[in-house]
Design a protein around this motif. Structure first.
Motif, PDB file in Angstrom:
ATOM      1  N   TYR A 256       0.832  -1.203   0.000  1.00  0.00           N
ATOM      2  CA  TYR A 256       0.000   0.000   0.000  1.00  0.00           C
ATOM      3  C   TYR A 256       0.867   1.252   0.000  1.00  0.00           C
ATOM      4  O   TYR A 256       0.625   2.182  -0.768  1.00  0.00           O
ATOM      5  N   LEU A 259       2.353   1.970  -3.438  1.00  0.00           N
ATOM      6  CA  LEU A 259       1.367   2.534  -4.369  1.00  0.00           C
ATOM      7  C   LEU A 259       0.998   3.955  -3.970  1.00  0.00           C
ATOM      8  O   LEU A 259       0.876   4.842  -4.808  1.00  0.00           O
ATOM      9  N   PHE A 260       0.825   4.137  -2.667  1.00  0.00           N
ATOM     10  CA  PHE A 260       0.430   5.443  -2.167  1.00  0.00           C
ATOM     11  C   PHE A 260       1.489   6.494  -2.514  1.00  0.00           C
ATOM     12  O   PHE A 260       1.164   7.602  -2.942  1.00  0.00           O
ATOM     13  N   LYS A 263       1.156   7.538  -6.047  1.00  0.00           N
ATOM     14  CA  LYS A 263       0.039   8.461  -6.285  1.00  0.00           C
ATOM     15  C   LYS A 263       0.375   9.858  -5.787  1.00  0.00           C
ATOM     16  O   LYS A 263       0.038  10.855  -6.439  1.00  0.00           O
ATOM     17  N   MET A 264       1.037   9.930  -4.631  1.00  0.00           N
ATOM     18  CA  MET A 264       1.434  11.244  -4.105  1.00  0.00           C
ATOM     19  C   MET A 264       2.351  11.949  -5.082  1.00  0.00           C
ATOM     20  O   MET A 264       2.225  13.150  -5.314  1.00  0.00           O
ATOM     21  N   PHE A 331      -0.503  23.723  -0.425  1.00  0.00           N
ATOM     22  CA  PHE A 331      -0.836  22.406  -0.937  1.00  0.00           C
ATOM     23  C   PHE A 331       0.395  21.526  -1.129  1.00  0.00           C
ATOM     24  O   PHE A 331       0.495  20.431  -0.579  1.00  0.00           O
ATOM     25  N   GLU A 402      -3.955   5.607   9.395  1.00  0.00           N
ATOM     26  CA  GLU A 402      -4.980   5.610   8.346  1.00  0.00           C
ATOM     27  C   GLU A 402      -6.000   6.697   8.632  1.00  0.00           C
ATOM     28  O   GLU A 402      -6.421   7.445   7.744  1.00  0.00           O
ATOM     29  N   LYS A 405      -4.453  10.099   8.129  1.00  0.00           N
ATOM     30  CA  LYS A 405      -4.253  10.340   6.708  1.00  0.00           C
ATOM     31  C   LYS A 405      -5.568  10.773   6.069  1.00  0.00           C
ATOM     32  O   LYS A 405      -5.613  11.709   5.272  1.00  0.00           O
ATOM     33  N   ARG A 406      -6.626  10.075   6.439  1.00  0.00           N
ATOM     34  CA  ARG A 406      -7.933  10.413   5.874  1.00  0.00           C
ATOM     35  C   ARG A 406      -8.294  11.856   6.228  1.00  0.00           C
ATOM     36  O   ARG A 406      -8.725  12.624   5.377  1.00  0.00           O
ATOM     37  N   PHE A 409      -5.954  14.394   4.293  1.00  0.00           N
ATOM     38  CA  PHE A 409      -6.250  14.572   2.883  1.00  0.00           C
ATOM     39  C   PHE A 409      -7.619  15.172   2.646  1.00  0.00           C
ATOM     40  O   PHE A 409      -7.808  15.926   1.697  1.00  0.00           O
ATOM     41  N   ARG A 410      -8.530  14.837   3.521  1.00  0.00           N
ATOM     42  CA  ARG A 410      -9.846  15.479   3.403  1.00  0.00           C
ATOM     43  C   ARG A 410      -9.669  16.992   3.556  1.00  0.00           C
ATOM     44  O   ARG A 410     -10.196  17.772   2.781  1.00  0.00           O
ATOM     45  N   LEU A 413      -7.597  18.479   0.404  1.00  0.00           N
ATOM     46  CA  LEU A 413      -8.330  18.576  -0.853  1.00  0.00           C
ATOM     47  C   LEU A 413      -9.507  19.529  -0.730  1.00  0.00           C
ATOM     48  O   LEU A 413      -9.809  20.268  -1.668  1.00  0.00           O
ATOM     49  N   THR A 414     -10.148  19.525   0.426  1.00  0.00           N
ATOM     50  CA  THR A 414     -11.233  20.488   0.638  1.00  0.00           C
ATOM     51  C   THR A 414     -10.674  21.907   0.576  1.00  0.00           C
ATOM     52  O   THR A 414     -11.297  22.805   0.000  1.00  0.00           O
TER      53      THR A 414
ATOM     54  N   ILE B 265      -6.987   1.895  -4.172  1.00  0.00           N
ATOM     55  CA  ILE B 265      -6.219   1.315  -3.072  1.00  0.00           C
ATOM     56  C   ILE B 265      -6.707   1.800  -1.715  1.00  0.00           C
ATOM     57  O   ILE B 265      -6.097   1.518  -0.687  1.00  0.00           O
ATOM     58  N   MET B 269     -11.820   6.177   1.963  1.00  0.00           N
ATOM     59  CA  MET B 269     -11.646   7.384   1.139  1.00  0.00           C
ATOM     60  C   MET B 269     -12.045   7.159  -0.308  1.00  0.00           C
ATOM     61  O   MET B 269     -12.225   8.108  -1.063  1.00  0.00           O
ATOM     62  N   PHE B 444     -14.982  15.567  -1.506  1.00  0.00           N
ATOM     63  CA  PHE B 444     -13.817  15.505  -0.620  1.00  0.00           C
ATOM     64  C   PHE B 444     -14.252  15.444   0.828  1.00  0.00           C
ATOM     65  O   PHE B 444     -13.676  14.714   1.639  1.00  0.00           O
ATOM     66  N   MET B 447     -14.930  12.115   2.246  1.00  0.00           N
ATOM     67  CA  MET B 447     -13.839  11.144   2.275  1.00  0.00           C
ATOM     68  C   MET B 447     -13.664  10.532   3.642  1.00  0.00           C
ATOM     69  O   MET B 447     -13.621  11.259   4.647  1.00  0.00           O
TER      70      MET B 447
END
Lengths: 449, 447
Positions: A256, A259-260, A263-264, A331, A402, A405-406, A409-410, A413-414, B265, B269, B444, B447
């Protein structure tokens, strides 16, 4: 468990743990080498169960639990992390009553000396914990000090995931290190960092953290003197051992993270590209204003409308400039924080692998010894404990990670969406105020002609 | 058809006619007119601008292949001009319109004819011959369907502008352009305008200087120069800005893709990311419509870029008219002087004849008489010419100035409208942006 997030099902993990603590002391028939070793890791190995009572003593006492068979247990040498407590507590579900340590980062100030210029932040602490001499503290710290703290935590709590710090280095030409916006962004990130450490059931008791919060002068050389037995015993010997089978759950974490990270990286590149395109668009946008202005200079009736358009273009230019600056300052740094953070997490996973490998190798040597004598060397025992502690710590911290992180990122991105919305709202206001100006003139013209 | 709006605004035509009638009347009193103007006045008084009688449109475009003048195969585009009497439509019967096909070169021929025949009028411009001020997504190829479509709209606009012009709309050649498919070209050439065109062109291309330039025309010419320069600049900036804006929006589409991959993945979210990604895709796609709307604004600016050129042409032609008058007057003066010298025997101006006669002896009295007679005739003719040219010049100034005033009002109105619709377009773009990002923000936050 999935689908049950939000509920703090305190009893379930507890049941699991008590079950695993009290295994029947039967020896299963000796099977394949690997199977036996793998089994030992999650506590089903016959030999490991002999010593199950020696595990998790301090935490069970802390949690107020008594083993079903009623036996009190001796405190083992390892004052390991309280994985049980970890499972019982989730950061954000702590209510005011259970929390006994509050930390904030505030009031950034610039310091100018002959050698350098830097910013310090006030770190305020309020606590009822006995580990602290006073109930309140207020100290000034600079970024270097936070960095020192994080390194110390990584060293002294290698089985845990340490929350990230904002990026250390910033491109001098691009970002102004002393601008209000940059300092405020940094302050928020430092505040988040300390709060996460303060909410962590193990990290918050770390003495380096204590020193950071309370010491008047953070003599960073003190770090060596503060190393206790715990610190020493926690210094794992790594390297040289080969891992046979990584448990699926940790393999999944590694996959994970890979992959993460990818993506970052992609998102970072996209964000940078957008900023570049927007900057180039901004350059062109800036040219509009003067052209419309010069046009208005040789028109009569059209003079005011054209000047109005010129003004509008200027407003839109400013709005876009703010957007690109915000994205650069707020950002991108957070994305990069996470990439660095993941690097350190992968290191923790590697260490875990090493600890397991060491245990497996040593166990293998013992299990398949000719004499098969019961007394298992204590160092193998210690290895087993280390593995189990590490795994438990990591699993709990992973869940915490986790969740964080959620949230992160929330928020990130918000925030990005918000900035874009604000940009468009500014432009909208400018154009909307222009239209009646243009139309009014028309009506006035109609009356006079 | 119906995809793009013509820059011509029907409502302005109504507004434009009224003041023109009044100003024409004002200039009418006590001044001579040329025939066409007189006719036009009558028509205008009757209130019969062509557009009031007839609906005109350029409905379609088609590709044709054929042999050109040097018998080589060529591909070209033809445009369908449809006309229909206004009354029929209002009666509700909706008859099939009359139609014919014309290619761009025929439109050019028509315009050249109008330029030569009405040198004192600001003749509406044609859409550009070749695509200019393009940005990378826009094709510079004349055969490109988007270019053809924009040209179709531009040609329709041209016809509507001519048909609503108080003077041009009653021109017979223009009428037959709209109604007679065959033989129109021959009719145009029969007017002999080409000869006039060639001589005018020669004269205009030659450098000449007017002794007493008309201040108003000089100012107008200068205005035309400045307008042309500023609109060119604006169009160049716009093309570059369009390129950049395209890039900004399209790169956001990459977010759509990476959010989708990332959501695969993730557990909790995932859904939020995935739906946000779709909104990013929508955002990226929205730029195509935005830039098409902007293209319309660019077309409106381009029309006035070319109008500026037409304005400058009128000023230049006025200069020529004045120059010709000055030349005729100068010639007359010199001839009068020669007569005086011959009559009194004094030589005031240097002439080769004078020198040679001094060297080789004087002329005989008979020779002198003959010369004097010739000069008298020439002087008479010269005076006629000066009178003619003076009248021409005055007419030109009167008519040109009326049309320039009309043009100014039209330009102010049209450009103001263009700015308003540009502002409205920007507002719409901002609102769409806010909506998309709000949608993404909602995803978002889940999420």
């Amino acid at each position: 468990t999935e689908g049950e997030r939000g509920e703090c099902n305190l009893l379930a993990p507890l049941r699991t743990l008590t079950t695993s603590v009290c295994l029947p002391i039967d020896c299963p028939p000796s099977g394949e080498r690997n199977e036996a070793i793998a089994a030992s890791v999650d506590g089903r190995h016959p030999l490991s169960s002999l010593y199950c009572r020696k595990r998790r003593t301090s935490e069970t006492e802390q949690a107020g639990l008594i083993l079903p068979n009623g036996t009190p247990v001796d405190t083992s040498s390892l004052a390991s992390s309280s994985s049980l407590l970890n499972r019982l507590q989730l950061d954000d579900d702590l209510d005011g009553e259970t929390r006994d340590l509050f930390v904030t980062v505030e009031d950034p100030k610039k310091h100018v000396s002959t050698m350098e210029t830097y910013i310090t932040y006030r770190v305020c602490t309020k606590t009822t914990r006995t580990e602290f001499d006073l109930p309140e503290y207020s100290v000034r710290r600079r970024y270097q000090d936070f960095d020192w703290l994080r390194n110390k935590l990584e060293e002294s709590q290698p089985t845990h995931l340490i929350p990230p710090l904002p990026e250390k280095f910033v491109m001098k030409g691009v970002v102004d290190r002393f601008s209000e916006e940059f300092v405020e962004t940094r302050r928020k990130a430092l505040d988040k960092f300390l709060k996460r450490v303060a909410d962590h059931p193990v990290l918050s008791f770390n003495e380096h953290f204590n020193a950071f919060l309370s010491a008047k002068d953070l003599n960073k050389r003190q770090g060596l003197a503060l190393l206790t037995k715990m610190g020493e015993s926690v210094k794992y010997v790594t390297g040289g051992y080969k891992l046979r089978a990584r448990p699926a759950e940790f393999a999944a974490m590694g996959d994970y993270l890979d992959l993460f990270t990818q993506k970052m990286g992609t998102i970072d590149r996209i964000a940078q590209r957008i900023i570049k395109e927007q900057s180039e668009f901004l350059m062109e946008l800036r040219e509009y204003g003067p052209v419309y202005s010069s046009w208005s200079s040789f028109e009569e009736d059209l003079h005011d409308p054209l000047e109005g358009v010129s003004g509008c273009m200027s407003n839109c230019s400013s709005a876009l400039e703010e957007l690109t600056e915000d994205m650069s300052e707020d950002f991108l740094p957070v994305l990069r924080e996470y990439v660095l953070y993941i690097e350190s997490m992968k290191n923790v996973l590697k260490k875990r692998d090493q600890v397991q490998a060491e245990y497996e190798t040593k166990l293998e040597a013992v299990v398949f010894r000719e004499d098969k004598k019961p007394p298992v060397p204590s160092d193998v025992e210690k290895c087993q404990d280390r593995v189990e502690c590490f795994n438990a710590d990591l699993k709990a911290d992973w869940d915490r990670w986790e969740n964080n992180k959620r949230q992160d990122f929330r928020q990130l991105l918000t925030g990005m969406a918000d900035k874009n919305i604000q940009h468009y709202e500014k432009c909208l206001a400018a154009w909307e105020s222009l239209v009646p100006l243009l139309q009014d003139k028309q009506e006035a013209e109609g009356e006079t002609s | 058809r119906g995809k793009r709006r013509s820059t011509y605004d029907r409502n302005t035509e109504e507004q434009m006619l009224e003041p023109t009638i009044c100003s024409l009347r004002g200039y009418c009193s006590g001044i001579e007119y040329c025939d066409s103007l007189d006719q036009n006045l009558q028509m205008v008084e009757k209130g019969t601008s062509l557009l009031k009688k007839m609906e005109i449109s350029v409905a379609e475009a088609e590709k044709r292949t054929g042999k050109n003048a040097v018998n080589m195969q060529e591909t070209y585009t033809v445009y369908l001009i449809e006309t229909r009497p206004v009354d029929a439509a209002s009666e509700g019967t909706n008859p099939v319109p009359d139609s014919l096909w014309r290619r761009y070169s025929e439109f050019e021929l028509l315009r050249n004819y109008l330029l030569v025949t009405y040198p004192f009028l600001v003749v509406p411009p044609l859409p550009e011959k070749r695509a200019e001020f393009v940005w990378h997504k826009l094709s510079a190829d004349n055969m490109d369907p988007d270019f053809v479509e924009r040209r179709r709209v531009g040609l329709e606009n041209f016809l509507l502008r001519v048909a609503s012009h108080p003077d041009l709309s009653s021109d017979k050649i223009f009428y037959s352009f709209l109604t007679e498919e065959n033989g129109w070209k021959e009719t145009v050439f029969e007017t002999g305008f080409q000869a006039k065109a060639d001589s005018r062109l020669k004269a205009l291309n030659a450098t000449f200087r007017v002794k007493n330039p008309d201040k108003r025309f000089a100012e107008m010419k200068h205005y035309g120069d400045e307008l042309q320069s500023v609109i060119s600049q604006l169009l160049r900036v716009r093309a570059r800005a369009a390129d950049r804006l395209y890039g900004v929006y399209k790169v956001h589409g990459n977010y759509g893709r990476v959010f989708s991959e990332w959501s695969a993945i993730e557990k909790e979210m995932g859904d939020g990311l995935q739906s946000a990604g779709h909104h990013m895709d929508a955002y990226a796609a929205s730029v195509d419509d935005i830039l098409e709307e902007e293209e319309h604004y660019a077309d409106q600016l381009k029309e006035y870029l070319f109008y500026a050129d037409a304005l400058r042409a009128v000023c230049r032609k006025h200069e020529l008219t004045q120059y010709e008058l000055e030349m005729a007057a100068q010639d007359l003066t010199s001839k009068k002087q020669q007569r005086e010298e011959l009559a009194t025997g004094t030589i005031r101006t240097f002439s080769l004849k004078g020198v040679t006669s001094k060297l080789f002896g004087q002329e005989t009295p008979e020779q002198r008489e003959a010369k004097l007679k010739m000069l008298e005739t020439q002087i008479e003719e010269g005076e006629e010419l000066v009178k003619e040219r003076n009248a021409e010049c005055e007419e030109f100034v009167k008519s040109a100035w009326v049309d320039i005033e009309r043009f100014k009002e039209q330009k102010d109105h049209d450009l103001r409208e263009a700015l308003i619709s540009y502002a409205i377009m920007q507002i719409s773009m901002c609102k769409k942006g806010i909506q998309v990002w709000n949608n993404a923000k909602e995803c978002f936050s889940k999420m």
